[in-house]
Every structure is written in structure tokens, then in C-alpha cells.
Design a protein around this motif. Sequence first.
Motif, short mmCIF file in Angstrom:
data_model
loop_
_atom_site.label_atom_id
_atom_site.label_comp_id
_atom_site.label_asym_id
_atom_site.label_seq_id
_atom_site.Cartn_x
_atom_site.Cartn_y
_atom_site.Cartn_z
N ALA A 16 -14.10 1.59 4.87
CA ALA A 16 -13.17 2.13 3.87
C ALA A 16 -13.42 3.62 3.66
O ALA A 16 -12.47 4.41 3.57
CB ALA A 16 -13.31 1.37 2.56
N GLY A 17 -14.68 4.01 3.61
CA GLY A 17 -15.01 5.43 3.47
C GLY A 17 -14.57 6.23 4.68
O GLY A 17 -14.02 7.34 4.54
N TYR A 44 -12.11 5.49 6.72
CA TYR A 44 -10.65 5.54 6.66
C TYR A 44 -10.20 6.61 5.67
O TYR A 44 -9.29 7.39 5.95
CB TYR A 44 -10.10 4.17 6.26
CG TYR A 44 -8.60 4.11 6.17
CD1 TYR A 44 -7.84 3.91 7.32
CD2 TYR A 44 -7.93 4.26 4.96
CE1 TYR A 44 -6.46 3.87 7.25
CE2 TYR A 44 -6.56 4.22 4.89
CZ TYR A 44 -5.82 4.02 6.03
OH TYR A 44 -4.46 3.99 5.97
N THR A 45 -10.83 6.67 4.51
CA THR A 45 -10.48 7.66 3.49
C THR A 45 -10.73 9.07 4.01
O THR A 45 -9.90 9.97 3.83
CB THR A 45 -11.28 7.42 2.21
OG1 THR A 45 -10.99 6.09 1.72
CG2 THR A 45 -10.94 8.44 1.13
N ARG A 66 -8.01 10.02 6.40
CA ARG A 66 -6.75 10.28 5.70
C ARG A 66 -6.78 11.64 5.02
O ARG A 66 -5.79 12.39 5.06
CB ARG A 66 -6.47 9.20 4.65
CG ARG A 66 -6.12 7.85 5.24
CD ARG A 66 -4.77 7.84 5.85
NE ARG A 66 -3.77 8.00 4.80
CZ ARG A 66 -2.52 8.38 5.01
NH1 ARG A 66 -2.10 8.63 6.21
NH2 ARG A 66 -1.69 8.50 4.01
N VAL A 67 -7.88 12.00 4.39
CA VAL A 67 -8.00 13.30 3.72
C VAL A 67 -7.94 14.42 4.76
O VAL A 67 -7.25 15.42 4.57
CB VAL A 67 -9.30 13.37 2.89
CG1 VAL A 67 -9.59 14.78 2.45
CG2 VAL A 67 -9.20 12.44 1.71
#
Length: 63
Positions: free
Chosen positions: A51-52, A54-55, A58-59
Motif C-alpha cells: 500500500a505504501g 502504491y501510494t 501515485r504521488v
Amino acid sequence: MTHDYLNSRIRTAAPAAVGALLAWLASQAGIALDTDSSTALTAGVVAPAMAGYYTLIRVTEAR
């Protein structure tokens, strides 16, 4: 449309590939876990790490 689709596929596949690579490296290093420990590790570390990742992607992509 195609560009967005390709980006979404990369964002989905990259964390899975990184996770598979780390699992393979751990197996080559002789790290072996029992079933209960493996399940706890997966739930407690791998999912938040993905999840980290992926974040972060995205950023980075937004910039």
C-alpha cells in the motif's frame, strides 16, 4: 485512455513483482517461516508495504 490504462496496469503489477522478488530473495537466503508466522508477516508487513509503495507511485505520477 490507453496511457491511463497502461499506468494503472504498471501500478498494479509493480508491487506484486517487487513482493515476489523479495519472497524469492528470502527463500534463497534460507529464510523459512512456519505457516502461522508467514500469515502474520503477510498481514502485518507485506500488505502495508505494498500500500505504501502504491501510494508513493501515485504521488510521484501526479508530479
